[in-house]
Design an enzyme around this catalytic site. Structure first.
Site, PDB file in Angstrom:
ATOM      1  N   CYS A  50       0.445  -1.199  -0.349  1.00  0.00           N
ATOM      2  CA  CYS A  50      -0.346   0.085   0.327  1.00  0.00           C
ATOM      3  C   CYS A  50       0.760   1.462   0.224  1.00  0.00           C
ATOM      4  O   CYS A  50       1.382   1.995   0.805  1.00  0.00           O
ATOM      5  CB  CYS A  50      -0.832   0.065   1.161  1.00  0.00           C
ATOM      6  SG  CYS A  50      -1.559   1.735   1.261  1.00  0.00           S
ATOM      7  N   CYS A  67      -3.498   7.293  -1.845  1.00  0.00           N
ATOM      8  CA  CYS A  67      -4.889   7.221  -2.483  1.00  0.00           C
ATOM      9  C   CYS A  67      -6.396   7.737  -1.300  1.00  0.00           C
ATOM     10  O   CYS A  67      -7.167   8.259  -2.029  1.00  0.00           O
ATOM     11  CB  CYS A  67      -5.405   6.046  -3.103  1.00  0.00           C
ATOM     12  SG  CYS A  67      -4.022   4.896  -3.556  1.00  0.00           S
ATOM     13  N   THR A 101      -4.125   5.534   6.975  1.00  0.00           N
ATOM     14  CA  THR A 101      -3.150   5.204   5.998  1.00  0.00           C
ATOM     15  C   THR A 101      -2.224   6.601   5.466  1.00  0.00           C
ATOM     16  O   THR A 101      -2.979   7.226   5.474  1.00  0.00           O
ATOM     17  CB  THR A 101      -4.145   4.747   4.707  1.00  0.00           C
ATOM     18  OG1 THR A 101      -4.698   3.627   5.187  1.00  0.00           O
ATOM     19  CG2 THR A 101      -3.158   4.658   3.873  1.00  0.00           C
ATOM     20  N   GLU A 131      -0.109   1.974   9.070  1.00  0.00           N
ATOM     21  CA  GLU A 131      -1.379   2.705   9.906  1.00  0.00           C
ATOM     22  C   GLU A 131      -0.943   2.894  11.147  1.00  0.00           C
ATOM     23  O   GLU A 131      -0.567   2.491  11.635  1.00  0.00           O
ATOM     24  CB  GLU A 131      -2.453   1.623   9.788  1.00  0.00           C
ATOM     25  CG  GLU A 131      -3.717   1.817   8.661  1.00  0.00           C
ATOM     26  CD  GLU A 131      -2.589   0.614   7.287  1.00  0.00           C
ATOM     27  OE1 GLU A 131      -2.009   0.009   6.807  1.00  0.00           O
ATOM     28  OE2 GLU A 131      -3.169   1.836   6.046  1.00  0.00           O
ATOM     29  N   HIS A 187     -13.130   5.515  -3.375  1.00  0.00           N
ATOM     30  CA  HIS A 187     -11.800   4.938  -3.267  1.00  0.00           C
ATOM     31  C   HIS A 187     -12.195   3.883  -3.368  1.00  0.00           C
ATOM     32  O   HIS A 187     -11.267   3.074  -3.279  1.00  0.00           O
ATOM     33  CB  HIS A 187     -11.807   5.400  -2.238  1.00  0.00           C
ATOM     34  CG  HIS A 187     -10.777   5.038  -0.930  1.00  0.00           C
ATOM     35  ND1 HIS A 187      -9.364   5.501  -0.962  1.00  0.00           N
ATOM     36  CD2 HIS A 187     -10.830   4.321   0.704  1.00  0.00           C
ATOM     37  CE1 HIS A 187      -8.558   4.956  -0.218  1.00  0.00           C
ATOM     38  NE2 HIS A 187      -9.423   4.323   0.699  1.00  0.00           N
ATOM     39  N   TYR A 230      -8.833   1.030  -5.574  1.00  0.00           N
ATOM     40  CA  TYR A 230      -8.833  -0.364  -4.871  1.00  0.00           C
ATOM     41  C   TYR A 230      -8.258  -1.112  -5.773  1.00  0.00           C
ATOM     42  O   TYR A 230      -7.187  -1.845  -5.690  1.00  0.00           O
ATOM     43  CB  TYR A 230      -9.159  -1.354  -3.815  1.00  0.00           C
ATOM     44  CG  TYR A 230      -9.575  -0.804  -2.305  1.00  0.00           C
ATOM     45  CD1 TYR A 230      -9.432   0.371  -2.127  1.00  0.00           C
ATOM     46  CD2 TYR A 230      -8.909  -1.905  -1.800  1.00  0.00           C
ATOM     47  CE1 TYR A 230      -9.198   0.613  -0.839  1.00  0.00           C
ATOM     48  CE2 TYR A 230      -8.195  -1.578  -0.498  1.00  0.00           C
ATOM     49  CZ  TYR A 230      -8.960   0.109  -0.539  1.00  0.00           C
ATOM     50  OH  TYR A 230      -7.841   0.596   1.517  1.00  0.00           O
ATOM     51  N   CYS A 266      -5.093  -0.209  -7.107  1.00  0.00           N
ATOM     52  CA  CYS A 266      -3.739  -0.003  -6.417  1.00  0.00           C
ATOM     53  C   CYS A 266      -3.625  -2.256  -6.864  1.00  0.00           C
ATOM     54  O   CYS A 266      -3.137  -2.141  -6.330  1.00  0.00           O
ATOM     55  CB  CYS A 266      -4.050   0.652  -5.049  1.00  0.00           C
ATOM     56  SG  CYS A 266      -4.282  -0.677  -3.750  1.00  0.00           S
ATOM     57  N   GLU A 296      -6.196  -5.731   4.307  1.00  0.00           N
ATOM     58  CA  GLU A 296      -6.846  -4.332   4.007  1.00  0.00           C
ATOM     59  C   GLU A 296      -7.371  -4.477   2.931  1.00  0.00           C
ATOM     60  O   GLU A 296      -9.069  -3.635   2.327  1.00  0.00           O
ATOM     61  CB  GLU A 296      -5.660  -3.078   3.358  1.00  0.00           C
ATOM     62  CG  GLU A 296      -5.888  -1.936   3.102  1.00  0.00           C
ATOM     63  CD  GLU A 296      -4.732  -0.853   2.687  1.00  0.00           C
ATOM     64  OE1 GLU A 296      -3.720  -1.272   2.094  1.00  0.00           O
ATOM     65  OE2 GLU A 296      -4.199  -0.219   3.535  1.00  0.00           O
TER      66      GLU A 296
HETATM   67 FE1  SF4 Z   1      -3.043   2.018   0.074  1.00  0.00          FE
HETATM   68 FE2  SF4 Z   1      -4.390   0.945  -1.855  1.00  0.00          FE
HETATM   69 FE3  SF4 Z   1      -5.433   2.674  -0.185  1.00  0.00          FE
HETATM   70 FE4  SF4 Z   1      -3.741   3.510  -1.981  1.00  0.00          FE
HETATM   71  S1  SF4 Z   1      -6.413   2.732  -3.001  1.00  0.00           S
HETATM   72  S2  SF4 Z   1      -4.173   4.076  -0.106  1.00  0.00           S
HETATM   73  S3  SF4 Z   1      -2.721   2.187  -2.498  1.00  0.00           S
HETATM   74  S4  SF4 Z   1      -5.055   0.330   0.212  1.00  0.00           S
HETATM   75 FE    FE Z   2      -6.555   1.844   2.431  1.00  0.00          FE
END
Ligand code: SF4
Ligand code: FE
Length: 519
Positions: free
Chosen positions: A129, A133, A220, A286, A321, A325, A327, A475
């Site tokens: 992570c 974001c 985060t 975190e 958001h 994800y 990500c 997560e």
């Molecule tokens: Fe972390 Fe993914 Fe959240 Fe971005 S979207 S802060 S990489 S968990």
């Molecule tokens: Fe997150």
């Protein structure tokens, strides 16, 4: 230096702010725009933050071996902006320059698609992570939310917000999202809690600003940021008016305490060596951040009592958001690559069942990506001019993320074999009385060094059981709302009535006047 701060007397690096420092004095903390990953890392030094880890105050978080990998992950967002500006920067209408895409308000579907592509790339580069974001999605929401509150209440939040945004962009800073309150007894509203600080609230106001108390949980990248924006975590009623507060503060603001959240196998970072860490360079972060009468000047307050907008905020934030994800598809790419590599090192890469498992992993990973990217392509504009993801598809994306990385991880572990969890330590591979034995008996294919085989197994361990399993698995389950939260949104928006009309019409059950609407 930006026009905004040109007239400000800079404060010496690391000097503490006065508790009621003005907005200008707060900007004075940031003397030079950050140009590189190194600038970013240095900007976190000497801030004198009150940080606790293992029951002790941490002198300098930047140099702590357990914390540093999480800072490296954020630094990668600065590096990517240098290495691939097309992907990781965007033209800002506020500064007239290109700014980091993590600070760019999306004003088209393409902006959101580019953001998703950047997030996937960041996941591939860091395998964890990268923590930026939530802050981006927070400022994206604030653009439209402040505009809408102003329209309803005649307030001036939008212009205040744009000033903050311009400052963040000019200085190239990171803002974290402080959203999740501890919540206490889940059956009770904020004002009904025995401990009134279970949800962040305004405890005082004066002519210069307001004061908040409470805490934000598992924030985060909370410690790796320059600013934090606090905002309500759920819909509120009129009785919760004092909990309807949004504001931004630099992390050096007096009254903040950071308590570091630990991660599975995190102390491997303190053992020396790097192989046993699996991914020694990068990790997530975190923190619990406690706010004790923290002052926010009016210039940095963006909601004060407009409780009916809390639900709008939460819904918009989650629509952004939950598509962020994607990500995890970058991490999924790393998992597929690691699984294919270990199969190769074991000499079994051409077995048909191995190929089939890799196909399954890719299929699941791309299914996540398709829902996220589709929600960006289906984006729509809000009155402020910001564009937002399609809510149904972003919820589907996040819901996929609550499940598929677990199956992808299971398949990676399947391909890795049991050695992944029985390997001796890096020190045993180095020790004179054991190294020869381990080299010999843990050899796979002749032409592959044993160390490479161990390294890739440790990476799979890191992402499925260790430090970055926090980011890849748990997560994925709980971040941006736990699975049930997405199911509630899907239930709210699934419009079963329209679907029933389609079915009835085709079945010849009834002809109803609204059939045309349902087409
Ligand atoms: Fe972390 Fe993914 Fe959240 Fe971005 S979207 S802060 S990489 S968990
Ligand atoms: Fe997150």
């Amino acid at each position: 230096m930006s026009e905004q701060t040109a007239s400000i007397t800079p404060m010496p690096a690391g000097s503490a702010l006065e508790p009621t420092a003005s907005a200008e004095e707060r900007w004075g903390l940031f003397q030079h725009p950050l140009h590189s990953a190194e600038d970013y890392i240095n900007s976190l030094r000497g801030r004198g933050l009150k940080v606790y880890l293992f029951g002790e105050q941490v002198e300098e978080p930047v140099d702590h071996p357990m914390i540093r990998p999480s800072i490296n992950a954020l630094a990668a967002s600065y590096q990517l902006a240098e290495d691939d500006p097309e992907l990781a920067t965007a033209e800002s209408p506020y500064t007239g320059t290109r700014v980091n895409r993590f600070l760019h308000i999306p004003t088209s579907p393409e902006d959101l698609v580019n953001k998703n592509q950047m997030q996937r790339r960041m996941g591939q580069l860091t395998g964890t992570c990268f923590q930026r974001c939530a802050g981006l999605d927070c400022i994206s929401v604030m653009h439209s939310l402040t505009y809408d509150i102003d329209q309803a209440h005649g307030t001036e939040y939008h212009s205040r917000f744009l000033k903050l945004l311009e400052g963040l962009q000019r200085h190239n800073l990171i803002i974290a999202a402080g959203m999740t309150d501890p919540k206490g007894d889940r059956s009770k509203a904020p004002h009904e809690q025995a401990d009134q600080d279970m949800f962040m609230r305004v405890v005082d106001r004066d002519e210069k600003g307001l004061y908040v108390s409470g805490a934000k949980a598992h924030m985060t990248g909370g410690l790796n940021s320059h600013w934090v924006m606090v905002m309500p975590t759920m819909r509120l009623s009129e009785a919760d008016r004092d909990y309807a507060v949004i504001g931004a503060v630099p992390l050096q603001t007096p009254g903040l305490t950071f308590i570091y959240g630990r991660q599975s196998c995190d102390t491997r970072a303190m053992e020396g060596g790097e192989i046993d860490q699996g991914n020694a360079r990068y990790s997530g972060q975190e923190v619990l951040v406690v706010f004790d009468r923290v002052f926010i000047p009016w210039e940095h307050v963006f909601m004060d009592g407009e409780w009916e907008f809390a639900s709008v905020l939460v819904e918009r934030f989650t629509d952004y958001h939950r598509a962020s994800y994607v990500c995890k598809t970058g991490l999924g790419d790393v998992m597929v690559g690691a699984a294919a590599t270990i199969a190769e090192y074991n000499g079994v890469e051409s077995a048909s069942h191995i190929k089939d498992k890799l196909v399954e992993m890719v299929h699941l990973n791309e299914t996540i990506f398709s829902s996220g990217i589709a929600s960006s392509h289906q984006a729509y504009p809000l009155p402020s001019g910001a564009w937002i993801n399609d809510g149904m598809l972003s919820n589907v994306c996040k819901h996929n993320v609550t499940r598929f990385p677990y199956e992808i991880s299971r398949l990676a572990q399947d391909l890795a074999g049991g050695l992944m969890v029985t390997l001796p330590s890096e020190k045993d591979f180095e020790a004179s009385n054991t190294s020869e034995l381990l080299e010999r008996f843990f050899k796979g294919r002749d032409d592959i060094p044993t160390e490479d085989r161990v390294r890739i197994l440790r990476l799979i361990e890191n992402m499925t059981l260790g430090r970055n399993a926090v980011g890849y698995l748990t997560e994925s389950l709980h971040g941006a709302g736990s699975p049930q939260a997405q199911r509630i949104q899907i239930l709210r928006n699934m419009d079963v009535d329209a679907k029933k009309r389609h079915a009835r019409k085709l079945a010849g059950i009834e002809v109803i006047a609204t059939d045309a609407d349902a087409s």
